[in-house]
Design a protein around this motif. Structure first.
Motif, PDB file in Angstrom:
ATOM      1  N   PRO A  71      70.964  21.359  64.540  1.00 39.97           N
ATOM      2  CA  PRO A  71      72.072  22.115  65.115  1.00 39.97           C
ATOM      3  C   PRO A  71      72.461  21.570  66.483  1.00 39.97           C
ATOM      4  O   PRO A  71      71.615  21.122  67.260  1.00 39.97           O
ATOM      5  CB  PRO A  71      71.507  23.535  65.238  1.00 39.97           C
ATOM      6  N   VAL A  72      73.747  21.583  66.783  1.00 41.18           N
ATOM      7  CA  VAL A  72      74.256  21.239  68.112  1.00 41.18           C
ATOM      8  C   VAL A  72      75.195  22.355  68.538  1.00 41.18           C
ATOM      9  O   VAL A  72      75.800  23.033  67.702  1.00 41.18           O
ATOM     10  CB  VAL A  72      74.988  19.884  68.132  1.00 41.18           C
ATOM     11  N   GLY A  73      75.322  22.544  69.842  1.00 39.67           N
ATOM     12  CA  GLY A  73      76.201  23.606  70.307  1.00 39.67           C
ATOM     13  C   GLY A  73      76.453  23.529  71.793  1.00 39.67           C
ATOM     14  O   GLY A  73      75.751  22.837  72.530  1.00 39.67           O
ATOM     15  N   LEU A  74      77.474  24.249  72.228  1.00 38.71           N
ATOM     16  CA  LEU A  74      77.828  24.322  73.636  1.00 38.71           C
ATOM     17  C   LEU A  74      78.645  25.585  73.882  1.00 38.71           C
ATOM     18  O   LEU A  74      79.092  26.240  72.950  1.00 38.71           O
ATOM     19  CB  LEU A  74      78.627  23.083  74.059  1.00 38.71           C
ATOM     20  N   THR A  75      78.813  25.921  75.155  1.00 40.94           N
ATOM     21  CA  THR A  75      79.643  27.043  75.576  1.00 40.94           C
ATOM     22  C   THR A  75      81.007  26.524  75.996  1.00 40.94           C
ATOM     23  O   THR A  75      81.104  25.482  76.645  1.00 40.94           O
ATOM     24  CB  THR A  75      78.995  27.777  76.758  1.00 40.94           C
ATOM     25  N   ALA A  76      82.064  27.246  75.632  1.00 34.96           N
ATOM     26  CA  ALA A  76      83.415  26.864  76.033  1.00 34.96           C
ATOM     27  C   ALA A  76      84.191  28.096  76.485  1.00 34.96           C
ATOM     28  O   ALA A  76      84.031  29.181  75.917  1.00 34.96           O
ATOM     29  CB  ALA A  76      84.145  26.183  74.878  1.00 34.96           C
ATOM     30  N   THR A  77      85.015  27.912  77.512  1.00 36.62           N
ATOM     31  CA  THR A  77      85.923  28.968  77.949  1.00 36.62           C
ATOM     32  C   THR A  77      87.371  28.564  77.730  1.00 36.62           C
ATOM     33  O   THR A  77      88.284  29.231  78.188  1.00 36.62           O
ATOM     34  CB  THR A  77      85.701  29.288  79.442  1.00 36.62           C
ATOM     35  N   SER A  78      87.571  27.457  77.047  1.00 32.93           N
ATOM     36  CA  SER A  78      88.910  26.904  76.836  1.00 32.93           C
ATOM     37  C   SER A  78      89.442  27.194  75.444  1.00 32.93           C
ATOM     38  O   SER A  78      90.415  26.577  75.018  1.00 32.93           O
ATOM     39  CB  SER A  78      88.876  25.386  77.050  1.00 32.93           C
ATOM     40  N   PHE A  79      88.842  28.124  74.739  1.00 33.35           N
ATOM     41  CA  PHE A  79      89.236  28.417  73.363  1.00 33.35           C
ATOM     42  C   PHE A  79      90.580  29.130  73.325  1.00 33.35           C
ATOM     43  O   PHE A  79      90.873  30.003  74.153  1.00 33.35           O
ATOM     44  CB  PHE A  79      88.165  29.298  72.710  1.00 33.35           C
ATOM     45  N   THR A  80      91.417  28.776  72.355  1.00 37.75           N
ATOM     46  CA  THR A  80      92.697  29.458  72.199  1.00 37.75           C
ATOM     47  C   THR A  80      93.167  29.367  70.748  1.00 37.75           C
ATOM     48  O   THR A  80      92.775  28.458  70.009  1.00 37.75           O
ATOM     49  CB  THR A  80      93.771  28.844  73.121  1.00 37.75           C
ATOM     50  N   SER A  81      94.017  30.319  70.358  1.00 29.95           N
ATOM     51  CA  SER A  81      94.677  30.219  69.061  1.00 29.95           C
ATOM     52  C   SER A  81      95.829  29.235  69.173  1.00 29.95           C
ATOM     53  O   SER A  81      96.427  29.057  70.243  1.00 29.95           O
ATOM     54  CB  SER A  81      95.185  31.594  68.612  1.00 29.95           C
ATOM     55  N   VAL A  82      96.162  28.581  68.066  1.00 32.37           N
ATOM     56  CA  VAL A  82      97.216  27.568  68.052  1.00 32.37           C
ATOM     57  C   VAL A  82      98.321  27.941  67.081  1.00 32.37           C
ATOM     58  O   VAL A  82      99.506  27.872  67.419  1.00 32.37           O
ATOM     59  CB  VAL A  82      96.636  26.184  67.680  1.00 32.37           C
ATOM     60  N   SER A  83      97.951  28.366  65.872  1.00 28.86           N
ATOM     61  CA  SER A  83      98.952  28.583  64.835  1.00 28.86           C
ATOM     62  C   SER A  83      98.433  29.619  63.833  1.00 28.86           C
ATOM     63  O   SER A  83      97.237  29.681  63.562  1.00 28.86           O
ATOM     64  CB  SER A  83      99.236  27.258  64.118  1.00 28.86           C
ATOM     65  N   LEU A  84      99.358  30.424  63.291  1.00 24.92           N
ATOM     66  CA  LEU A  84      99.006  31.363  62.223  1.00 24.92           C
ATOM     67  C   LEU A  84      99.123  30.722  60.854  1.00 24.92           C
ATOM     68  O   LEU A  84      98.367  31.030  59.936  1.00 24.92           O
ATOM     69  CB  LEU A  84      99.903  32.600  62.281  1.00 24.92           C
ATOM     70  N   ALA A  85     100.102  29.857  60.670  1.00 23.96           N
ATOM     71  CA  ALA A  85     100.330  29.223  59.375  1.00 23.96           C
ATOM     72  C   ALA A  85     100.616  27.735  59.584  1.00 23.96           C
ATOM     73  O   ALA A  85     101.735  27.376  59.951  1.00 23.96           O
ATOM     74  CB  ALA A  85     101.498  29.894  58.646  1.00 23.96           C
ATOM     75  N   PRO A  86      99.598  26.897  59.431  1.00 24.82           N
ATOM     76  CA  PRO A  86      98.246  27.209  59.009  1.00 24.82           C
ATOM     77  C   PRO A  86      97.421  27.821  60.146  1.00 24.82           C
ATOM     78  O   PRO A  86      97.805  27.700  61.309  1.00 24.82           O
ATOM     79  CB  PRO A  86      97.685  25.829  58.618  1.00 24.82           C
TER      80      PRO A  86
END
Length: 202
Positions: A71-86
């Motif tokens: 497993p690999v992982g990290l913390t991010a605060t830059s997450f955002t939604s981009v599009s509903l479809a798709p």
């Protein structure tokens, strides 16, 4: 917002090294005139830019994947939604990240929206020297093999859709193939170098 200070190596917002060394207040006492913080050749000065972006409260996610059987992982605060479809989402990761060389090999990854009481986990996933998936981290593999972090308020299982180098960061766009929700928990937030949560207004 109740806050807890954290010194960490977060995967930052674009062009922002989310850092514990931000001092409170603007660099200039003349609030409307920030010319002292401007570099005419390359835009705003880095320290002032970092401080300004640190004033934006954001949600906190953990990004996970399975690469080479580990497993690999990290913390991010830059997450955002981009599009509903798709259904598309995105996050940014610094080019200097020690996790990125492995994470970029994953074709499927998970985005875990963390809950208010998961600040310790967020700090652990931001610490370059930590065993991120060892105790006390509680997780299990999904049917796709993506590590799922227990008690997150939502899990998004994503196919990697696009990856672009932008400035000193990489933009990673994911196509959400499956979502799992936990509607009984509140989100973890990040603001000015500290984790916290919502407080009810009087």
């Amino acid at each position: 917002m109740t806050a807890r200070n954290v010194a960490s190596d977060l995967a930052p917002r674009p062009a922002q090294n989310v850092a514990p060394d931000l001092a409170p207040g603007f660099a200039s006492n003349a609030a409307p005139d920030l010319a002292a913080g401007r570099d005419r050749s390359d835009g705003v000065g880095a320290d002032l830019f970092r401080e300004a972006l640190g004033r934006h409260a954001s949600g906190v996610v953990a990004i996970t994947a399975e690469v080479g059987g580990a497993p690999v992982g990290l913390t991010a605060t830059s997450f955002t939604s981009v599009s509903l479809a798709p259904p598309l989402v995105s996050f940014y990761i610094a080019d200097s990240s020690t996790t990125w060389p492995r994470l970029r090999l994953a074709r499927i990854f998970g985005v875990h929206l963390l809950a208010t009481d998961q600040a310790d986990l967020a700090a652990r996933f931001a610490d370059r020297g930590a065993d991120r998936f060892g105790p006390p981290t509680a997780w299990r593999p999904s049917e796709e093999g993506v590590p799922l972090i227990d008690d997150a308020i939502a899990h998004l299982i994503c196919d990697r859709h696009e990856t672009h180098a932008i400035g000193d960061h990489w933009l990673v766009v994911g196509h959400v193939r499956r979502a799992l929700l936990n509607r009984r928990r509140e989100p973890l937030l990040y603001h000015q170098g500290a984790f916290g949560g919502f407080a009810e207004l009087p």
